[in-house]
Design a protein around this motif. Structure first.
Motif, PDB file in Angstrom:
ATOM      1  N   LEU A 285      -0.775   9.386  -0.383  1.00  0.00           N
ATOM      2  CA  LEU A 285       0.030   8.843   0.707  1.00  0.00           C
ATOM      3  C   LEU A 285      -0.797   8.710   1.982  1.00  0.00           C
ATOM      4  O   LEU A 285      -0.667   7.720   2.705  1.00  0.00           O
ATOM      5  CB  LEU A 285       1.244   9.740   0.953  1.00  0.00           C
TER       6      LEU A 285
ATOM      7  N   ASP B 260       0.808  -1.221   0.000  1.00  0.00           N
ATOM      8  CA  ASP B 260       0.000   0.000   0.000  1.00  0.00           C
ATOM      9  C   ASP B 260       0.840   1.270   0.000  1.00  0.00           C
ATOM     10  O   ASP B 260       0.642   2.135  -0.867  1.00  0.00           O
ATOM     11  CB  ASP B 260      -0.975  -0.012   1.179  1.00  0.00           C
ATOM     12  N   PRO B 261       1.784   1.462   0.965  1.00  0.00           N
ATOM     13  CA  PRO B 261       2.589   2.688   0.894  1.00  0.00           C
ATOM     14  C   PRO B 261       3.472   2.745  -0.341  1.00  0.00           C
ATOM     15  O   PRO B 261       3.753   3.824  -0.867  1.00  0.00           O
ATOM     16  CB  PRO B 261       3.419   2.642   2.181  1.00  0.00           C
ATOM     17  N   THR B 262       3.916   1.575  -0.815  1.00  0.00           N
ATOM     18  CA  THR B 262       4.729   1.552  -2.028  1.00  0.00           C
ATOM     19  C   THR B 262       3.937   2.051  -3.225  1.00  0.00           C
ATOM     20  O   THR B 262       4.404   2.912  -3.990  1.00  0.00           O
ATOM     21  CB  THR B 262       5.248   0.130  -2.295  1.00  0.00           C
TER      22      THR B 262
ATOM     23  N   VAL C  85       3.195  12.367   6.609  1.00  0.00           N
ATOM     24  CA  VAL C  85       2.071  11.588   7.126  1.00  0.00           C
ATOM     25  C   VAL C  85       2.234  11.328   8.621  1.00  0.00           C
ATOM     26  O   VAL C  85       1.306  11.511   9.410  1.00  0.00           O
ATOM     27  CB  VAL C  85       1.957  10.258   6.350  1.00  0.00           C
TER      28      VAL C  85
ATOM     29  N   SER D 248      -2.958   5.645   1.443  1.00  0.00           N
ATOM     30  CA  SER D 248      -2.227   4.384   1.339  1.00  0.00           C
ATOM     31  C   SER D 248      -1.658   3.951   2.687  1.00  0.00           C
ATOM     32  O   SER D 248      -1.665   2.762   3.015  1.00  0.00           O
ATOM     33  CB  SER D 248      -1.107   4.499   0.303  1.00  0.00           C
ATOM     34  N   TYR D 249      -1.164   4.900   3.490  1.00  0.00           N
ATOM     35  CA  TYR D 249      -0.632   4.520   4.796  1.00  0.00           C
ATOM     36  C   TYR D 249      -1.745   4.093   5.750  1.00  0.00           C
ATOM     37  O   TYR D 249      -1.547   3.212   6.585  1.00  0.00           O
ATOM     38  CB  TYR D 249       0.176   5.671   5.399  1.00  0.00           C
TER      39      TYR D 249
ATOM     40  N   GLY E 160       1.191   3.800  -3.076  1.00  0.00           N
ATOM     41  CA  GLY E 160       0.841   5.188  -2.816  1.00  0.00           C
ATOM     42  C   GLY E 160       1.943   6.147  -3.234  1.00  0.00           C
ATOM     43  O   GLY E 160       1.682   7.201  -3.818  1.00  0.00           O
ATOM     44  N   PHE E 161       3.190   5.772  -2.941  1.00  0.00           N
ATOM     45  CA  PHE E 161       4.324   6.598  -3.350  1.00  0.00           C
ATOM     46  C   PHE E 161       4.429   6.662  -4.871  1.00  0.00           C
ATOM     47  O   PHE E 161       4.620   7.733  -5.457  1.00  0.00           O
ATOM     48  CB  PHE E 161       5.609   6.031  -2.747  1.00  0.00           C
TER      49      PHE E 161
ATOM     50  N   LEU F  67       6.523  10.061   3.834  1.00  0.00           N
ATOM     51  CA  LEU F  67       6.433   9.344   5.102  1.00  0.00           C
ATOM     52  C   LEU F  67       6.488  10.310   6.279  1.00  0.00           C
ATOM     53  O   LEU F  67       5.707  10.196   7.230  1.00  0.00           O
ATOM     54  CB  LEU F  67       7.563   8.318   5.194  1.00  0.00           C
TER      55      LEU F  67
ATOM     56  N   PHE G 281       9.713   9.641  -1.296  1.00  0.00           N
ATOM     57  CA  PHE G 281       9.139   8.694  -0.348  1.00  0.00           C
ATOM     58  C   PHE G 281       9.398   9.143   1.092  1.00  0.00           C
ATOM     59  O   PHE G 281       8.515   9.065   1.944  1.00  0.00           O
ATOM     60  CB  PHE G 281       9.741   7.308  -0.581  1.00  0.00           C
TER      61      PHE G 281
ATOM     62  N   PHE H 263      -2.419   0.659   4.782  1.00  0.00           N
ATOM     63  CA  PHE H 263      -1.285  -0.166   5.195  1.00  0.00           C
ATOM     64  C   PHE H 263      -1.444  -0.638   6.641  1.00  0.00           C
ATOM     65  O   PHE H 263      -1.337  -1.831   6.938  1.00  0.00           O
ATOM     66  CB  PHE H 263       0.019   0.618   5.041  1.00  0.00           C
TER      67      PHE H 263
END
Length: 495
Positions: A411, A90-92, A273, A414-415, A94-95, A270, A266, A418
């Motif tokens: 992001l 998910d974070p991947t 967020v 997605s986080y 999202g990035f 991060l 990225f 995640f």
């Protein structure tokens, strides 16, 4: 010249993407209400995630144990690793989405378009029992992880679209309500298709036979024939779901277009967020409440089958829960509009607690099971609607405090997904492994008392504790109605 209603969403997106000062980009045009068609096209895109999610959530565990006949420890590995892998992607994604360039069909639509055929293919293969015993665990592990990856490539861009369909909070809330209605209907559809097709195929007798002591692990019906019919039923159900998945994706792609934004690294994404306090409190609070409902979802089919003894009715009970949730989505949308989102969270989540306690306290009764399921569906609706309704408020709050930063919306979404998916993978893996420690007998028509007791714990006391902890954390969530309305006014001034 006025702009046709059907073109408003596209025109607004073009305005954002190209930064052009045209008539369609005037503040007055941007404040126009979204058409029902635009909201429906957006909402229908959420159905595939929930249709496949409900089928997997309710039926994958029992499918791996009783149809594929895997050892419970192997099933727990598949469920945990699959969900953990899903969470990592998910974070991947999202990035990568935040770094994507704008194309002729938007910045996010290519992700949705190209992931759909692979998602459909891998989903279908999850429900296929390979003609070999050695290495069967790798078959399900590979295709489960592949499907979760393709589903992430669809869902992360889709969920981030909430921030782009309108700059007006009320319009976003309205579009989110449309989306949640369709998504809950998607869970109903997934539960109905999977449950009704596979529910009528069973190699075990009725519960009355079990009570009379006439049941044994070796049924008079030849197991190989019945098992083949069950496998075929699962394949048919998955095929129907795959067709619906494709149709929904086509409607989404043809009916919407999205904006482009400046990319972030990225590390920057991060840090942004994780440093925003309201987002962290919201995510952690909903992490606990979501885990409660995920535990209930993952173990409820086994609980109904073995603890309550409603083997022939479990698919109908699951369907009642989803129907109740679908019908009460408008109620919760009205409630949060009238009384605020935080109050809706408190009422929506606590509503389920007495019914979770009741279902394990009363002696097994089919009528009571249906009534409890109908009442519990009200909280399921709140659990679906409220997190996705409150996430845009957090993103707005971030925009107000960081007006010069762009490209962060995907992001945040997605986080959030995640954390939810990773924790749910851990919970499902542990709950399935606990079945092994309790002495779960694969393919058996009845289970030991230790298994029944474990199922009761997993669908009532543990979820209740998780809900209480989550609500205590959400009490510290700082974005109330006053702050939300203040952010709205500030964003209008920025625009």
């Amino acid at each position: 010249m006025s702009v046709p209603r059907g073109n408003r969403l596209i025109n607004t997106a073009r305005c954002f993407d190209r930064g052009m000062d045209e008539g369609i980009c005037s503040p007055r045009a941007q404040r126009n209400r979204l058409s029902v068609w635009s909201k429906l096209c957006y909402a229908i895109g959420g159905a595939p995630y929930q249709i496949t999610g409900s089928a997997l959530g309710f039926f994958l565990q029992i499918y791996l144990l009783d149809v594929a006949q895997l050892d419970p420890s192997h099933a727990s590995i598949i469920l945990f690793v699959g969900r953990a892998w899903d969470a990592i992607t998910d974070p991947t994604v999202g990035f990568l989405v935040s770094r994507s360039r704008w194309t002729g069909i938007g910045r996010m639509m290519p992700w949705i378009l190209f992931s759909t055929p692979f998602a459909v293919m891998t989903y279908f293969l999850i429900w296929y029992v390979p003609p070999f015993e050695q290495g069967k665990i790798y078959w399900y592990l590979i295709f489960y992880c592949l499907f979760q990856s393709m589903q992430t490539c669809f869902h992360v861009p889709y969920s981030a679209l909430t921030m782009f369909i309108s700059k007006d909070q009320k319009e976003r809330d309205s579009a989110t309500a449309y989306r949640m209605m369709v998504e809950v209907l998607g869970t109903v559809l997934g539960t109905a298709i999977q449950g009704q097709i596979v529910g009528g195929v069973s190699n075990c007798p009725n519960e009355t036979d079990v009570i009379d002591g006439t049941n044994s692990n070796n049924s008079d019906v030849p197991r190989d024939v019945t098992l083949d019919e069950t496998k075929q039923a699962y394949l048919i159900a998955s095929g129907v779901i795959c067709i619906i998945y494709i149709l929904c994706a086509i409607i989404l792609v043809l009916g919407t277009i999205r904006k482009n934004s400046m990319p972030l690294t990225f590390r920057q994404g991060l840090w942004l967020v994780m440093s925003h306090g309201p987002y962290i409190k919201l995510v952690i609070g909903f992490l606990f409440t979501s885990l409660a409902f995920m535990l209930l979802e993952g173990n409820f089919a086994l609980f109904i089958t073995y603890a309550l003894g409603h083997r022939k009715d479990f698919q109908n009970i699951l369907l009642v829960i989803m129907l109740s949730g679908a019908l009460t989505i408008p109620l919760w949308q009205w409630f949060l509009t009238r009384y605020g989102k935080k109050k809706a969270v408190y009422f929506g989540m606590t509503w389920a607690i007495p019914f979770m306690i009741l279902i394990i306290s009363v002696k097994s009764n089919l009528i009571i099971s249906y009534l409890v399921s109908m009442a519990a569906g009200v909280s399921v609706a709140a659990a679906f609607l409220l997190p996705w309704s409150m996430l845009p408020d957090v993103v707005d709050d971030f925009k107000v405090r960081n007006p010069d930063i762009h490209g962060h919306e995907a992001l945040f979404y997605s986080y959030y997904v995640f954390f939810i998916k990773f924790a749910s993978g851990v919970s499902l893996g542990i709950s399935t492994l606990s079945m092994k420690f309790a002495g779960y007998v694969t393919g058996s028509c009845s289970q030991p008392e230790a298994v029944i007791l474990t199922l009761k714990v997993l669908v009532s006391p543990v979820p209740v504790v998780l809900i209480v902890v989550g609500l205590l954390i959400l009490r510290t969530y700082p974005i109330d109605e006053d702050r939300r309305q203040g952010n709205r006014k500030l964003l209008q001034e920025l625009l």
